[in-house]
Design a protein around this motif. Structure first.
Motif, PDB file in Angstrom:
ATOM      1  N   THR A  92     -29.712 -47.793   5.124  1.00 55.79           N
ATOM      2  CA  THR A  92     -31.080 -48.193   4.784  1.00 55.79           C
ATOM      3  C   THR A  92     -31.288 -48.231   3.275  1.00 55.79           C
ATOM      4  O   THR A  92     -30.483 -47.726   2.505  1.00 55.79           O
ATOM      5  N   GLN A  93     -32.408 -48.839   2.946  1.00 55.36           N
ATOM      6  CA  GLN A  93     -32.863 -48.785   1.567  1.00 55.36           C
ATOM      7  C   GLN A  93     -33.573 -47.438   1.393  1.00 55.36           C
ATOM      8  O   GLN A  93     -34.225 -46.975   2.326  1.00 55.36           O
ATOM      9  N   THR A 120     -28.013 -54.165  -0.439  1.00 59.80           N
ATOM     10  CA  THR A 120     -29.052 -53.594   0.415  1.00 59.80           C
ATOM     11  C   THR A 120     -30.151 -52.951  -0.432  1.00 59.80           C
ATOM     12  O   THR A 120     -31.336 -53.095  -0.149  1.00 59.80           O
ATOM     13  N   ALA A 121     -29.724 -52.280  -1.508  1.00 62.43           N
ATOM     14  CA  ALA A 121     -30.686 -51.596  -2.369  1.00 62.43           C
ATOM     15  C   ALA A 121     -31.718 -52.561  -2.946  1.00 62.43           C
ATOM     16  O   ALA A 121     -32.874 -52.212  -3.113  1.00 62.43           O
ATOM     17  N   GLY A 122     -31.296 -53.809  -3.231  1.00 61.59           N
ATOM     18  CA  GLY A 122     -32.212 -54.739  -3.879  1.00 61.59           C
ATOM     19  C   GLY A 122     -32.836 -55.752  -2.937  1.00 61.59           C
ATOM     20  O   GLY A 122     -33.677 -56.548  -3.343  1.00 61.59           O
ATOM     21  N   SER A 180     -28.531 -54.165   7.913  1.00 59.25           N
ATOM     22  CA  SER A 180     -28.703 -54.367   6.471  1.00 59.25           C
ATOM     23  C   SER A 180     -27.583 -55.253   5.923  1.00 59.25           C
ATOM     24  O   SER A 180     -26.511 -55.350   6.524  1.00 59.25           O
ATOM     25  N   GLY A 222     -32.794 -47.571  -4.162  1.00 56.43           N
ATOM     26  CA  GLY A 222     -31.362 -47.750  -3.963  1.00 56.43           C
ATOM     27  C   GLY A 222     -31.046 -47.874  -2.506  1.00 56.43           C
ATOM     28  O   GLY A 222     -31.937 -48.106  -1.684  1.00 56.43           O
ATOM     29  N   ALA A 223     -29.773 -47.752  -2.193  1.00 53.66           N
ATOM     30  CA  ALA A 223     -29.352 -47.816  -0.800  1.00 53.66           C
ATOM     31  C   ALA A 223     -28.694 -46.506  -0.433  1.00 53.66           C
ATOM     32  O   ALA A 223     -28.089 -45.849  -1.268  1.00 53.66           O
ATOM     33  N   THR A 249     -35.064 -55.940   3.576  1.00 55.76           N
ATOM     34  CA  THR A 249     -34.345 -54.919   4.342  1.00 55.76           C
ATOM     35  C   THR A 249     -35.214 -54.262   5.407  1.00 55.76           C
ATOM     36  O   THR A 249     -34.756 -54.001   6.513  1.00 55.76           O
ATOM     37  N   CYS A 272     -20.715 -50.629  -2.035  1.00 53.63           N
ATOM     38  CA  CYS A 272     -21.539 -49.784  -2.890  1.00 53.63           C
ATOM     39  C   CYS A 272     -22.992 -49.784  -2.428  1.00 53.63           C
ATOM     40  O   CYS A 272     -23.737 -48.860  -2.712  1.00 53.63           O
ATOM     41  N   GLY A 273     -23.385 -50.849  -1.726  1.00 55.45           N
ATOM     42  CA  GLY A 273     -24.740 -50.885  -1.187  1.00 55.45           C
ATOM     43  C   GLY A 273     -25.778 -51.485  -2.107  1.00 55.45           C
ATOM     44  O   GLY A 273     -26.974 -51.454  -1.820  1.00 55.45           O
ATOM     45  N   LYS A 274     -25.342 -52.031  -3.256  1.00 56.73           N
ATOM     46  CA  LYS A 274     -26.305 -52.579  -4.222  1.00 56.73           C
ATOM     47  C   LYS A 274     -27.095 -53.744  -3.623  1.00 56.73           C
ATOM     48  O   LYS A 274     -28.251 -53.945  -3.957  1.00 56.73           O
TER      49      LYS A 274
END
Lengths: 652, 186
Positions: free
Chosen positions: A480-481, B36-38, B48, A473-474, B42, B32-34
């Motif tokens: 960051t991840q 960056t999460a995927g 990011s 996730g983030a 990164t 929400c950062g989704k």
């Protein structure tokens, strides 16, 4: 008829874009108008007094108010003219707020349109007649649809208030979603300990008749006099004699039946009682899994049942109940999270829903209250919670916030630490919504005292890594991840309208929003009413709600029912169709088209004629547009009244 | 860390231009950062992708257009596919790249050289000619040892050709470049 016209400023709501004084001046020139003025707030006490005074001073025979929508204040002004001694149907409203001032900024065009609307209203008013309501008796029984916590509260409050209550519950036990929960936030008290006694009260209350494992087949009638057809689904067990001993369930060889109560984390028997505290505590057979019903072989339950209750020949049964009001408390269902491919789409056994986790935490659940990974039965160490699964997500058609997931996730993180002190919980969240009493303190406690690791960001990937699940996730605050090697992933799945909500709404003739949640009468001022008289809402069927709010609404709906039933008779709406017997040719087309069955055929000197049953007619007007003779006329919206409005508008 | 004045540093023209060219509404992003999460790159990014979105929303033109991340984005579209608000994030990254180049930001010099070498190779050969690209890039940057470690891995697999391979549709690819030149001259 002498007409008075009142043009409302509504503060600046109307006056800002409509020259109300000019509208009043124009109205003075209309035929019949003897008095016209503009007022700041017509609905206020001085505003209403001005109408009363004008009626008396100018001897007015009818009043037009140009202001907001009739849905807002028609009742208010009808009462005003009634106070001055006029019949309340000698009043018309021109909507110059929602239909004019709020939708355009061109003051000149708005003023002209307002003048047109007032002209239409005065022309119609001249053709209005005084209408009288009739009184009819009401049946002081109430139907509660749904036996969750909201329905239970509504039923008990009504029953304690002296009303006879009929409760219809779809599944074989009442209790709803709350019965499945282990603990409740923010007090962490045992859910079944607080709900259980209420469920027993329902079963034992002399005023409550409970139909479990039953559904609403048909609803006819109107406020005060509804007729309900209830389908009692075949249980294949004679509930009159079933003692709930559970021997049949122990001996049943069919062990792979779907366990909906335990959210399918385990199997149940084909003949089953959902859980030990079930109300009613009666067994039912799931025909999909019963060998006897499928193949005609087995019958073990019939052999072991000490009271001989098993009846493989049982059929669905229909009963009719007459009530005067209905409380709808059908609750919610869970969003189908398997649309999220990134969470595994259902492929990984150790990715479970929050309600499945709740069953796992519960001492009466299939694991006896032990947290175990579904894949290998091991105790997890690192548990990841993902919030907003099917909430606040436009891409899956669920843009709304479910509202209670933040809280139950904090609760589950706390319980995880209680059950497994060596464990560590991680919560992926976007925002924490904890706006109830003691709610924010509760989520803080999860972080401060239970060391729950809150990570601000969403999850984009879950995949197996050895016997663990890698959650990527983030952390948007770190930018960051991030990755967590998790033993168990719990998805905070959002709420959606319950299965079959829209079909039931059609039977109840109430409206629902684009997500299937039932529409309240007014978002602020009529939270438990619907736009159908005598039908009330309680709990999550109106929108996702936590337990305290659902209970509050259950009580509120009960208060509304008790208020309605405080009178012995109700007044009927005189805006119904009537048949001009001289014009009617007895063709019967109106009888066929009436959606309420409110028109019957009568014999008049040997000729067939139509006749409207006033108490059933809802005033929809379909018959009037069907009648080839113009013999059926809807009072207060007759052909002549409507045409006079058209002529007023299309005179040039 | 520098204090950013939200009002004076907000470049509204930049925000409007990004929205117009991408057809996306930046205010739909709720961080929400989704994305960056995927995002598979990164770990190579200096900023990011969710932070690029926030900086763009906040009208921080210089910071966004100087980001190396723009040039490392592979347009895999994981961000677009997963965005709960259905924002085409990859499209926004694309628009930002165009803007950066047009307005002379172009990341660090090596990034620009690489992209020029890559596109030049595609233009003259119809597809990328790796060795040609390598020679062009090295001669402009002097980075002789860059990616040298890959040589022993790819050579035995026959992936490296010392002459450009002939391909069908070479003319059509050239036309794309012509059309781009004509239209961008307008």
């Amino acid at each position: 008829m002498k007409i008075g016209v009142f043009v409302c400023h509504c503060g600046s709501n109307i006056e800002a874009t409509v020259d109300t004084a000019a509208v009043a001046a124009a109205a003075r020139e209309f035929p019949g108008v003897v008095f016209a003025t503009d007022t700041m707030y017509t609905c206020s006490e001085p505003g209403q007094d001005e109408i009363v005074d004008a009626i008396k001073e100018h001897n007015l025979g009818g009043v037009v108010v140009a202001s907001c929508t009739p849905r807002m204040h028609e009742q208010t002004f009808r009462r005003t003219v009634e106070r001055a001694g006029l019949n309340k149907y000698l009043f018309e409203m021109a909507n110059i707020r929602e239909h004019v001032s709020w939708i355009g900024k061109d003051r000149e065009a708005n003023t002209n349109k307002s003048v047109d609307l007032v002209r239409m209203a005065t022309e119609k008013l001249m053709r209005n007649t005084a209408l009288q309501s009739k009184k009819f008796d009401i049946n002081k029984r109430v139907l509660v649809i749904g036996g969750g916590v909201a329905g239970i509260q509504a039923a008990l409050d009504c029953a304690d208030g002296g009303l006879e209550v009929v409760m219809v519950e779809k599944t074989s036990t009442i209790g709803g979603k709350m019965a499945k929960l282990d603990k409740t936030f923010p007090t962490v008290d045992c859910s079944s300990c607080i709900l259980g006694p209420r469920m027993v009260d329902v079963a034992q209350h002399p005023n409550i008749t409970l139909y479990a494992y039953s559904e609403i087949e048909e609803i006819n009638g109107y406020v005060g006099n509804f007729e309900i057809k209830v389908k009692k689904k075949a249980t294949y067990v004679d509930w009159k004699n079933c003692t709930g001993c559970g021997i049949c369930m122990d001996k049943c060889p069919s062990k792979k039946a779907r366990d909906t109560f335990n959210e399918e984390i385990d199997f149940t028997k084909a003949i089953n009682i959902p859980f030990p505290q079930a109300i009613p505590k009666k067994a039912k057979i799931d025909p999909e899994f019963c060998t006897m019903l499928k193949k005609g072989k087995c019958g073990v339950c019939a052999k072991v049942c000490p009271s001989g209750c098993i009846d493989f020949e049982m059929k669905d049964e229909f009963v009719t109940e007459k009530v005067g009001a209905i409380v709808t408390a059908t609750g919610f269902d869970l969003f189908d999270w398997t649309v999220y491919g990134e969470y595994g789409g259902g492929r990984y056994p150790d990715v479970i829903t929050s309600l499945q986790y709740e069953r796992m935490l519960s001492a009466s659940g299939p694991t006896g209250g032990h947290i175990k990974r579904p894949s290998d039965g091991k105790e997890p160490k690192d548990v990841v919670f993902i919030q907003c699964v099917g909430s606040r997500d436009k891409s899956v058609g669920r843009p709304y916030c479910t509202g209670f997931c933040c809280m139950y996730t904090a609760k589950q993180a706390i319980l995880t630490k209680d059950h497994l002190p060596e464990s560590q919980s991680y919560v992926f969240y976007m925002d924490i919504r904890a706006t109830g009493k003691l709610y924010d303190e509760f989520t803080r406690r999860a972080m401060e005292e239970y060391d729950t690791n809150y990570i601000r960001g969403r999850v984009s990937m879950i995949y197996p890594k050895g016997d663990k699940l890698l959650v990527r996730g983030a952390d948007t605050l770190m930018g960051t991840q991030v990755e967590v090697d998790a033993d168990l992933v719990v998805l905070a799945v959002g709420a959606e309208a319950s299965v079959g909500a829209s079909e039931l709404a059609e039977k109840l003739r109430i409206s629902y929003d684009s997500y299937g949640f039932y529409m309240e009468g007014h978002p602020k001022l009529k939270p438990v009413e619907t736009n159908t008289a005598g039908v009330y809402l309680a709990g999550a069927c109106q929108g996702p709600k936590d337990i305290p709010s659902s209970v509050a609404q259950g009580s509120a709906a009960a208060a509304k029912v008790l208020g309605l039933f405080s009178k012995d008779q109700l007044e009927s709406d005189p805006q119904v169709s009537i048949v001009d017997i001289k014009r009617c040719i007895g063709c019967g087309k109106c009888i066929q088209t009436c959606p309420f069955g409110a028109i019957k055929e009568i014999d008049f000197r040997g000729m067939a004629k139509a006749d409207v049953i006033e108490t059933i007619c809802q005033g929809c007007g379909i018959c009037t547009s069907t009648c080839p003779q113009g013999a059926v006329q809807l009072q207060h919206a007759t052909d002549n009244q409507i045409l006079s409005e058209v002529n007023a508008l299309c005179q040039f | 860390m520098k204090v950013v004045n939200i009002i004076s540093s907000y470049n509204s023209e930049f925000v409007e231009q990004v929205e117009e060219e991408s057809g996306q509404k930046l205010n739909l992003c709720y961080q929400c950062g989704k994305c960056t999460a995927g995002c598979p790159y990164t770990d190579e990014y200096d900023i990011s992708v969710s932070q690029i979105m926030r900086l763009t929303q906040a009208g921080q033109k210089d910071k966004v257009l100087q980001a190396n991340s723009l040039w490392l984005c592979a347009t895999c579209e994981s961000c677009t596919a997963r965005c709960p608000n259905q924002i085409d994030v990859a499209r926004i990254m694309d628009v930002l790249r165009h803007m950066a180049r047009r307005e002379g930001y172009s990341g660090s010099g090596r990034v620009k050289t690489f992209w020029d070498s890559f596109l030049g190779s595609v233009k003259s050969n119809g597809r990328v000619f790796e060795v040609g690209l390598l020679v062009n890039y090295i001669s402009h940057t002097g980075r002789f040892w860059t990616d040298i470690g890959l040589g022993p891995k790819v050579l035995p697999k026959g992936k490296i050709h010392f002459k450009p391979t002939e391909m069908q549709g070479k003319k059509e690819v050239e036309k794309i470049f012509m059309r781009f030149k004509e239209e961008s001259a307008k």
